[in-house]
Design an enzyme around this catalytic site. Structure first.
Site, PDB file in Angstrom:
ATOM      1  N   SER A  52      13.694 -49.652 151.569  1.00 27.00           N
ATOM      2  CA  SER A  52      13.943 -50.253 151.552  1.00 27.00           C
ATOM      3  C   SER A  52      14.143 -50.575 150.235  1.00 27.00           C
ATOM      4  O   SER A  52      13.829 -49.506 148.852  1.00 27.00           O
ATOM      5  CB  SER A  52      13.251 -51.458 151.876  1.00 27.00           C
ATOM      6  OG  SER A  52      14.400 -52.749 149.738  1.00 27.00           O
ATOM      7  N   ARG A  54      17.076 -52.587 147.151  1.00 25.94           N
ATOM      8  CA  ARG A  54      15.974 -54.231 146.823  1.00 25.94           C
ATOM      9  C   ARG A  54      15.754 -54.868 146.639  1.00 25.94           C
ATOM     10  O   ARG A  54      15.081 -55.312 145.494  1.00 25.94           O
ATOM     11  CB  ARG A  54      17.913 -55.139 147.833  1.00 25.94           C
ATOM     12  CG  ARG A  54      19.017 -54.179 146.500  1.00 25.94           C
ATOM     13  CD  ARG A  54      20.639 -53.865 147.569  1.00 25.94           C
ATOM     14  NE  ARG A  54      20.137 -53.097 148.612  1.00 25.94           N
ATOM     15  CZ  ARG A  54      20.760 -51.545 148.231  1.00 25.94           C
ATOM     16  NH1 ARG A  54      21.765 -51.599 146.821  1.00 25.94           N
ATOM     17  NH2 ARG A  54      20.175 -50.794 149.006  1.00 25.94           N
ATOM     18  N   THR A  55      15.522 -54.814 148.592  1.00 22.29           N
ATOM     19  CA  THR A  55      14.378 -55.248 148.421  1.00 22.29           C
ATOM     20  C   THR A  55      12.951 -55.369 148.251  1.00 22.29           C
ATOM     21  O   THR A  55      11.911 -56.196 147.541  1.00 22.29           O
ATOM     22  CB  THR A  55      13.813 -55.830 150.042  1.00 22.29           C
ATOM     23  OG1 THR A  55      15.689 -56.569 150.916  1.00 22.29           O
ATOM     24  CG2 THR A  55      12.839 -56.950 150.675  1.00 22.29           C
ATOM     25  N   ARG A 103       9.032 -56.614 156.355  1.00 21.13           N
ATOM     26  CA  ARG A 103      10.092 -55.669 157.100  1.00 21.13           C
ATOM     27  C   ARG A 103      10.123 -55.103 158.129  1.00 21.13           C
ATOM     28  O   ARG A 103       9.242 -53.619 157.815  1.00 21.13           O
ATOM     29  CB  ARG A 103      10.864 -55.341 155.965  1.00 21.13           C
ATOM     30  CG  ARG A 103      12.245 -53.761 156.890  1.00 21.13           C
ATOM     31  CD  ARG A 103      12.451 -53.496 155.222  1.00 21.13           C
ATOM     32  NE  ARG A 103      13.386 -54.840 154.947  1.00 21.13           N
ATOM     33  CZ  ARG A 103      14.725 -54.081 153.846  1.00 21.13           C
ATOM     34  NH1 ARG A 103      15.526 -53.017 154.078  1.00 21.13           N
ATOM     35  NH2 ARG A 103      15.214 -54.626 153.486  1.00 21.13           N
ATOM     36  N   HIS A 130      17.389 -61.772 158.203  1.00 20.88           N
ATOM     37  CA  HIS A 130      17.631 -61.172 157.124  1.00 20.88           C
ATOM     38  C   HIS A 130      17.871 -62.237 156.209  1.00 20.88           C
ATOM     39  O   HIS A 130      18.769 -62.413 155.582  1.00 20.88           O
ATOM     40  CB  HIS A 130      18.698 -59.727 156.740  1.00 20.88           C
ATOM     41  CG  HIS A 130      18.112 -59.503 155.083  1.00 20.88           C
ATOM     42  ND1 HIS A 130      17.265 -59.034 154.469  1.00 20.88           N
ATOM     43  CD2 HIS A 130      19.145 -57.904 154.743  1.00 20.88           C
ATOM     44  CE1 HIS A 130      17.023 -58.815 153.363  1.00 20.88           C
ATOM     45  NE2 HIS A 130      18.167 -57.755 153.362  1.00 20.88           N
ATOM     46  N   GLN A 133      18.014 -61.984 152.290  1.00 26.37           N
ATOM     47  CA  GLN A 133      19.403 -61.444 151.784  1.00 26.37           C
ATOM     48  C   GLN A 133      20.362 -62.997 151.573  1.00 26.37           C
ATOM     49  O   GLN A 133      21.228 -62.974 150.882  1.00 26.37           O
ATOM     50  CB  GLN A 133      20.084 -59.850 152.563  1.00 26.37           C
ATOM     51  CG  GLN A 133      21.476 -60.033 152.120  1.00 26.37           C
ATOM     52  CD  GLN A 133      21.652 -59.350 150.985  1.00 26.37           C
ATOM     53  OE1 GLN A 133      20.759 -58.748 150.840  1.00 26.37           O
ATOM     54  NE2 GLN A 133      22.253 -59.757 150.007  1.00 26.37           N
ATOM     55  N   ASN A 161      21.787 -58.239 162.205  1.00 23.59           N
ATOM     56  CA  ASN A 161      20.906 -58.982 161.355  1.00 23.59           C
ATOM     57  C   ASN A 161      21.984 -59.984 160.337  1.00 23.59           C
ATOM     58  O   ASN A 161      21.412 -61.244 160.621  1.00 23.59           O
ATOM     59  CB  ASN A 161      19.810 -58.177 160.851  1.00 23.59           C
ATOM     60  CG  ASN A 161      20.460 -56.691 160.045  1.00 23.59           C
ATOM     61  OD1 ASN A 161      21.123 -56.564 160.207  1.00 23.59           O
ATOM     62  ND2 ASN A 161      19.244 -55.983 159.771  1.00 23.59           N
ATOM     63  N   ASP A 222      28.793 -55.730 156.084  1.00 24.51           N
ATOM     64  CA  ASP A 222      26.970 -54.710 155.992  1.00 24.51           C
ATOM     65  C   ASP A 222      28.016 -53.566 157.012  1.00 24.51           C
ATOM     66  O   ASP A 222      28.851 -53.537 157.786  1.00 24.51           O
ATOM     67  CB  ASP A 222      26.116 -55.766 156.449  1.00 24.51           C
ATOM     68  CG  ASP A 222      24.881 -55.644 156.399  1.00 24.51           C
ATOM     69  OD1 ASP A 222      24.895 -54.024 156.249  1.00 24.51           O
ATOM     70  OD2 ASP A 222      24.261 -55.720 157.586  1.00 24.51           O
ATOM     71  N   SER A 226      23.053 -50.327 161.599  1.00 27.21           N
ATOM     72  CA  SER A 226      21.763 -51.134 161.035  1.00 27.21           C
ATOM     73  C   SER A 226      20.718 -49.966 160.831  1.00 27.21           C
ATOM     74  O   SER A 226      20.891 -48.667 161.842  1.00 27.21           O
ATOM     75  CB  SER A 226      21.918 -52.596 161.376  1.00 27.21           C
ATOM     76  OG  SER A 226      22.922 -53.081 160.958  1.00 27.21           O
ATOM     77  N   MET A 227      19.387 -49.996 160.556  1.00 28.29           N
ATOM     78  CA  MET A 227      18.623 -49.031 160.224  1.00 28.29           C
ATOM     79  C   MET A 227      17.672 -49.431 162.017  1.00 28.29           C
ATOM     80  O   MET A 227      17.568 -50.327 162.360  1.00 28.29           O
ATOM     81  CB  MET A 227      17.607 -50.106 159.573  1.00 28.29           C
ATOM     82  CG  MET A 227      17.978 -49.882 157.772  1.00 28.29           C
ATOM     83  SD  MET A 227      16.696 -50.071 156.543  1.00 28.29           S
ATOM     84  CE  MET A 227      16.942 -52.157 156.479  1.00 28.29           C
ATOM     85  N   CYS A 262      25.606 -56.690 151.597  1.00 32.16           N
ATOM     86  CA  CYS A 262      24.395 -56.743 150.980  1.00 32.16           C
ATOM     87  C   CYS A 262      23.671 -55.487 150.739  1.00 32.16           C
ATOM     88  O   CYS A 262      23.202 -55.714 150.369  1.00 32.16           O
ATOM     89  CB  CYS A 262      23.652 -57.471 151.917  1.00 32.16           C
ATOM     90  SG  CYS A 262      23.837 -56.212 154.059  1.00 32.16           S
ATOM     91  N   LEU A 263      24.463 -54.259 150.819  1.00 33.70           N
ATOM     92  CA  LEU A 263      24.165 -53.400 150.437  1.00 33.70           C
ATOM     93  C   LEU A 263      23.225 -52.855 151.325  1.00 33.70           C
ATOM     94  O   LEU A 263      22.683 -53.286 151.033  1.00 33.70           O
ATOM     95  CB  LEU A 263      24.216 -52.657 148.556  1.00 33.70           C
ATOM     96  CG  LEU A 263      25.370 -53.094 147.919  1.00 33.70           C
ATOM     97  CD1 LEU A 263      25.135 -53.382 146.616  1.00 33.70           C
ATOM     98  CD2 LEU A 263      26.639 -52.448 148.196  1.00 33.70           C
ATOM     99  N   ARG A 290      18.839 -61.647 144.505  1.00 30.04           N
ATOM    100  CA  ARG A 290      17.955 -61.060 144.980  1.00 30.04           C
ATOM    101  C   ARG A 290      16.566 -61.462 144.262  1.00 30.04           C
ATOM    102  O   ARG A 290      15.822 -61.746 145.015  1.00 30.04           O
ATOM    103  CB  ARG A 290      17.912 -59.623 145.796  1.00 30.04           C
ATOM    104  CG  ARG A 290      18.879 -59.131 146.361  1.00 30.04           C
ATOM    105  CD  ARG A 290      18.599 -59.623 148.005  1.00 30.04           C
ATOM    106  NE  ARG A 290      17.863 -59.711 148.807  1.00 30.04           N
ATOM    107  CZ  ARG A 290      17.243 -58.888 149.615  1.00 30.04           C
ATOM    108  NH1 ARG A 290      17.964 -57.663 150.030  1.00 30.04           N
ATOM    109  NH2 ARG A 290      15.733 -58.896 150.261  1.00 30.04           N
TER     110      ARG A 290
END
Ligand code: CP
Ligand code: NVA
Length: 308
Positions: A52, A54-55, A103, A130, A133, A161, A222, A226-227, A262-263, A290
């Site tokens: 992460s 941003r979060t 997370r 998420h 977000q 997500n 997005d 994804s991760m 959302c980056l 955020r």
């Protein structure tokens, strides 16, 4: 009473709208250099089992600005259910901190954690959802258009997500949510059917990007892989190549449409540089929000916890 924020569905429509208002107020105060210490003496455990930027930064900064402190924990500290059971982690951590932010991969493990935690649990992203977000995204749209209800949101790309988070928001706020994706990359279809039959919002899935973005106010995308699912990246490029947000596609939306992501972005795949860095992109406001949206979420949860 202890409340959680594991998906947008945990909160009512009125609570979501009140959170947007509180976030706007906190943002205004922050810009004036004022930071009310609404979380003074409060400490939050932040558990990250995925990467992460941003979060992590926005939560840590927000908690600091509100007078609290955050503890950053990773898989080097523990993995849920490995060193000790989820109920043990939840109950022990609750004796130390005022909230658990997590997370991780499995959405169910966050639900399990919340069942045993005596303090609020916040989902900072799971494979299914998420919510922080999408709360910040709702704030960004509200700021930009001075309204949220009734807008057409075209979500292009992987049914992941983020798509599920938009479906959850559409279950609480009336929207026209048009999902453009391939038949192989669908979101949670049970959720889709539930939201559709609830009838609050107009929700649709199209396999034509052009059709999905027609007359849209917001174009959202997005990453395609994804991760935790990066092994699917090559397959996703083949499945989703027609759902890239580029200038040509953007021109099919309303002329005043905004572009959101959302980056982090995989530039040149789901979105072109030209659009991501272009005049209709609001991705940096979105990222900044955020901070403000999450400050409001934590303040709201703390108030509920204090006032049964
Ligand atoms: N958008 C988002 O959640 O970014 P990070 O993965 O960097 O936290
Ligand atoms: N769908 C992306 C969102 C990243 C913020 C992921 O889960 O990796």
């Amino acid at each position: 009473m202890k409340r959680n924020f594991i998906s947008i569905l945990d909160w009512t429509s009125e609570e979501i709208q009140a959170n947007i208002e509180l976030a706007l107020e906190l943002k205004k105060l922050t810009k004036q250099g004022e930071c009310p210490k609404l979380l003074e003496q409060k400490v939050y455990a932040m558990i990250f089992h995925k990467e992460s930027l941003r979060t992590r930064v926005s939560f840590e900064v927000g908690i600091f600005q509100l007078g609290g402190a955050a503890i950053h924990l990773t898989a080097n500290d523990f993995v849920l259910g490995e060193r000790e059971s989820v109920p043990d982690v939840a109950q022990v951590t609750s004796r130390f901190v005022d909230g658990i932010l997590i997370r991780t991969f499995e959405h169910q493990s966050v639900i399990d954690l919340s069942k045993y935690a005596e303090v609020p649990v916040v989902n900072m992203l799971t494979d299914w959802n998420h919510p922080c977000q999408v709360m910040a995204d709702a704030l960004t749209i509200q700021e930009h258009f001075k309204k949220l209800k009734g807008l057409k949101i075209a979500y292009l790309g992987d049914g992941n997500n983020m798509t599920n988070s938009w479906l959850c928001l559409a279950a609480r706020i009336p929207l026209n949510l048009s999902i453009g994706t391939s038949p192989d990359s669908l979101p949670d279809m049970d959720l889709f059917e539930r939201v559709k039959s609830a009838g609050l919002s107009e929700v649709s899935i199209s396999h034509s990007a052009e059709e999905a973005v027609e007359n849209a106010d917001v174009l959202y995308t997005d990453v395609w892989a994804s991760m935790g699912k990066k092994d699917q990246a090559k397959r996703k490029i083949i499945q989703l190549k027609d759902f890239q947000i580029n200038q040509k596609l953007l021109e099919r939306a309303k002329s005043e449409a905004i572009v959101m992501h959302c980056l982090p972005a995989e530039r040149g795949l789901e979105i072109t540089d030209e659009v991501l860095d272009g005049p209709q992109s609001v991705v940096l406001d979105q990222a900044e929000n955020r901070l403000h949206a999450q400050k409001a979420i934590l303040v709201q949860l703390a108030r509920w916890q204090q006032n049964p």
